[in-house]
Motif scaffolding. Structure first.
Motif, mmCIF file in Angstrom:
data_model
loop_
_atom_site.group_PDB
_atom_site.id
_atom_site.type_symbol
_atom_site.label_atom_id
_atom_site.label_comp_id
_atom_site.label_asym_id
_atom_site.label_seq_id
_atom_site.Cartn_x
_atom_site.Cartn_y
_atom_site.Cartn_z
ATOM 1 N N THR A 1 -7.594 -2.735 -10.921
ATOM 2 C CA THR A 1 -7.383 -3.093 -9.426
ATOM 3 C C THR A 1 -8.433 -4.245 -9.183
ATOM 4 O O THR A 1 -9.506 -4.535 -9.431
ATOM 5 C CB THR A 1 -7.976 -1.808 -8.520
ATOM 6 O OG1 THR A 1 -7.469 -0.748 -8.946
ATOM 7 C CG2 THR A 1 -7.768 -2.154 -7.088
ATOM 8 N N SER B 1 -8.941 -7.533 -5.929
ATOM 9 C CA SER B 1 -8.716 -8.151 -4.685
ATOM 10 C C SER B 1 -7.933 -9.342 -4.689
ATOM 11 O O SER B 1 -7.593 -10.152 -5.551
ATOM 12 C CB SER B 1 -9.936 -7.970 -4.038
ATOM 13 O OG SER B 1 -10.810 -7.121 -3.656
ATOM 14 N N GLU B 2 -6.992 -9.344 -3.612
ATOM 15 C CA GLU B 2 -6.022 -10.759 -3.650
ATOM 16 C C GLU B 2 -7.264 -11.635 -3.554
ATOM 17 O O GLU B 2 -8.034 -11.728 -2.736
ATOM 18 C CB GLU B 2 -5.242 -10.337 -2.329
ATOM 19 C CG GLU B 2 -4.159 -11.566 -2.301
ATOM 20 C CD GLU B 2 -3.013 -11.523 -1.251
ATOM 21 O OE1 GLU B 2 -3.447 -10.871 -0.118
ATOM 22 O OE2 GLU B 2 -1.953 -12.060 -1.211
ATOM 23 N N LEU C 1 -7.923 -12.690 -12.622
ATOM 24 C CA LEU C 1 -7.590 -11.491 -13.356
ATOM 25 C C LEU C 1 -7.404 -11.703 -14.972
ATOM 26 O O LEU C 1 -7.259 -12.989 -15.448
ATOM 27 C CB LEU C 1 -6.235 -11.275 -12.908
ATOM 28 C CG LEU C 1 -5.239 -10.138 -13.757
ATOM 29 C CD1 LEU C 1 -5.826 -8.644 -13.580
ATOM 30 C CD2 LEU C 1 -3.814 -10.044 -13.358
ATOM 31 N N VAL D 1 -5.068 -14.147 -7.823
ATOM 32 C CA VAL D 1 -3.963 -13.075 -7.766
ATOM 33 C C VAL D 1 -3.556 -12.941 -6.371
ATOM 34 O O VAL D 1 -4.035 -12.882 -5.377
ATOM 35 C CB VAL D 1 -4.625 -11.515 -8.226
ATOM 36 C CG1 VAL D 1 -3.480 -10.524 -8.037
ATOM 37 C CG2 VAL D 1 -4.992 -11.604 -9.744
ATOM 38 N N HIS D 2 -2.137 -12.710 -6.437
ATOM 39 C CA HIS D 2 -1.313 -12.700 -5.093
ATOM 40 C C HIS D 2 -0.959 -11.138 -5.113
ATOM 41 O O HIS D 2 -0.681 -10.536 -6.031
ATOM 42 C CB HIS D 2 -0.203 -13.551 -5.015
ATOM 43 C CG HIS D 2 0.427 -13.571 -3.874
ATOM 44 N ND1 HIS D 2 1.584 -12.803 -3.576
ATOM 45 C CD2 HIS D 2 0.118 -14.259 -2.755
ATOM 46 C CE1 HIS D 2 2.174 -13.343 -2.327
ATOM 47 N NE2 HIS D 2 1.102 -14.119 -1.965
ATOM 48 N N TRP D 3 -0.700 -10.643 -3.857
ATOM 49 C CA TRP D 3 -0.260 -9.392 -3.606
ATOM 50 C C TRP D 3 0.920 -9.000 -4.560
ATOM 51 O O TRP D 3 1.262 -7.809 -4.946
ATOM 52 C CB TRP D 3 -0.048 -8.855 -2.251
ATOM 53 C CG TRP D 3 1.163 -9.496 -1.648
ATOM 54 C CD1 TRP D 3 0.945 -10.683 -0.892
ATOM 55 C CD2 TRP D 3 2.463 -9.274 -1.525
ATOM 56 N NE1 TRP D 3 2.172 -11.428 -0.251
ATOM 57 C CE2 TRP D 3 2.772 -10.293 -0.663
ATOM 58 C CE3 TRP D 3 3.270 -8.265 -2.108
ATOM 59 C CZ2 TRP D 3 4.590 -10.181 -0.558
ATOM 60 C CZ3 TRP D 3 4.490 -8.465 -2.033
ATOM 61 C CH2 TRP D 3 5.060 -9.334 -1.152
ATOM 62 N N ASP E 1 1.888 -9.674 -7.331
ATOM 63 C CA ASP E 1 1.731 -9.548 -8.699
ATOM 64 C C ASP E 1 1.369 -8.187 -9.080
ATOM 65 O O ASP E 1 1.280 -7.824 -10.228
ATOM 66 C CB ASP E 1 0.418 -10.394 -8.972
ATOM 67 C CG ASP E 1 0.398 -11.924 -9.237
ATOM 68 O OD1 ASP E 1 -0.545 -12.591 -8.805
ATOM 69 O OD2 ASP E 1 1.737 -12.401 -9.216
ATOM 70 N N ALA E 2 1.329 -7.259 -8.082
ATOM 71 C CA ALA E 2 1.277 -5.814 -8.475
ATOM 72 C C ALA E 2 2.342 -5.394 -9.018
ATOM 73 O O ALA E 2 3.595 -5.474 -8.706
ATOM 74 C CB ALA E 2 1.129 -5.025 -7.206
ATOM 75 N N LEU F 1 -1.095 -2.963 -12.522
ATOM 76 C CA LEU F 1 -2.197 -3.917 -11.830
ATOM 77 C C LEU F 1 -1.862 -3.453 -10.271
ATOM 78 O O LEU F 1 -0.916 -3.340 -9.768
ATOM 79 C CB LEU F 1 -1.783 -5.245 -12.219
ATOM 80 C CG LEU F 1 -2.487 -6.150 -11.147
ATOM 81 C CD1 LEU F 1 -3.945 -6.181 -11.485
ATOM 82 C CD2 LEU F 1 -1.988 -7.587 -11.252
ATOM 83 N N LYS F 2 -3.024 -3.139 -9.844
ATOM 84 C CA LYS F 2 -3.148 -2.850 -8.119
ATOM 85 C C LYS F 2 -3.762 -3.976 -7.423
ATOM 86 O O LYS F 2 -4.701 -4.405 -7.825
ATOM 87 C CB LYS F 2 -3.610 -1.293 -7.927
ATOM 88 C CG LYS F 2 -3.597 -0.945 -6.574
ATOM 89 C CD LYS F 2 -4.204 0.229 -6.096
ATOM 90 C CE LYS F 2 -4.197 0.601 -4.930
ATOM 91 N NZ LYS F 2 -4.853 1.975 -4.406
ATOM 92 N N VAL F 3 -3.187 -4.685 -6.490
ATOM 93 C CA VAL F 3 -3.856 -5.665 -5.670
ATOM 94 C C VAL F 3 -3.969 -5.150 -4.375
ATOM 95 O O VAL F 3 -3.379 -4.685 -3.349
ATOM 96 C CB VAL F 3 -3.077 -7.004 -5.972
ATOM 97 C CG1 VAL F 3 -3.787 -8.023 -5.076
ATOM 98 C CG2 VAL F 3 -2.537 -7.500 -7.203
#
Lengths: 115, 111
Positions: A12, A14-15, A19, A81-83, A85-86, A111-113
């Motif tokens: 996990t 944050s945006e 990563l 990372v962008h949302w 990319d989850a 992957l969680k964003v």
């Protein structure tokens, strides 16, 4: 035996954060290496590949990966990372097999964003 | 776009039935392979066909079989379906290089 290990099942971030997804392989020869991304219910999308040459390879969506022979690793990185990319990310090794190649996949990293 | 198409995209079968999944490869791809991806797992190699002959198999029983045709299409057949056969089945093709081109997959649910 040939194998691929992705030690992190879930990550996990944050945006906007950086990563790194880890991948280690076991294979006696120089491997072909791949990273794929899979969104829920979808097929595999190739992010990048390494066959030979420069050990730092660039892929789509701003991803890059570095092949380190001494560590038998092929870690995937993204500086921000962008949302979107989850998803689930799979590392794969292409191994010589019956005159062609088969892929051995890792078990994936989800992957969680966070917004 | 990889140029590899699979059908059907989704299907539901009951235990004991038989299923046929289809794949159309790019022109010139003489090798096709099939992978099974169970939920939460990475894809696992089932078998590979080269010039219409099976030339390699992973750890799957004989009730998993296949065919490859001269027109670059192929089939995966699974007999006597079991609940654990529920998975995404991926077809991949290549032409003597190390890069496989994957289709979007066929999702099989066995009830």
């Amino acid at each position: 035996a040939q194998s691929v290990t992705q030690p992190d099942i879930h990550i996990t971030v944050s945006e906007g954060a950086s990563l790194e997804l880890r991948c280690n392989y076991s294979y006696g020869a120089t491997p072909y290496l791949f990273w794929y991304v899979q969104s829920p219910g979808q097929g595999l999308q190739l992010l990048l590949k390494y066959f030979s040459g420069d050990t730092l390879v660039q892929g789509i969506k701003g991803f890059e990966a570095e092949f380190k022979r001494s560590q038998s690793s092929f870690n995937l990185r993204k500086p921000s990372v962008h949302w979107s990319d989850a998803a689930e990310y799979f590392c794969a090794v292409g191994v010589s097999f019956s005159g062609t190649y088969k892929y051995i996949f890792g078990t994936g990293t989800r992957l969680k964003v966070l917004a | 776009e990889t140029g590899v198409t699979q059908s059907p995209t989704h299907l539901i079968k009951t235990r004991g039935q038989q299923v046929t999944l289809r794949c159309s490869s790019q022109s010139g791809h003489n090798t096709v392979s099939w992978y099974q991806q169970a939920l939460g797992q990475g894809p696992q190699f089932i078998f590979q066909y080269y010039r219409e002959e099976e030339n390699g198999r992973g750890n799957f029983p004989p009730r998993f079989s296949g065919l490859q045709f001269p027109n670059y299409s192929s089939e995966l057949n699974v007999n006597a379906l079991e609940l654990d056969d529920s998975a995404l089945y991926l077809c991949a093709s290549t032409w003597d290089t190390g890069e496989l081109f994957f289709g979007e997959g066929s999702r099989l649910t066995v009830l």
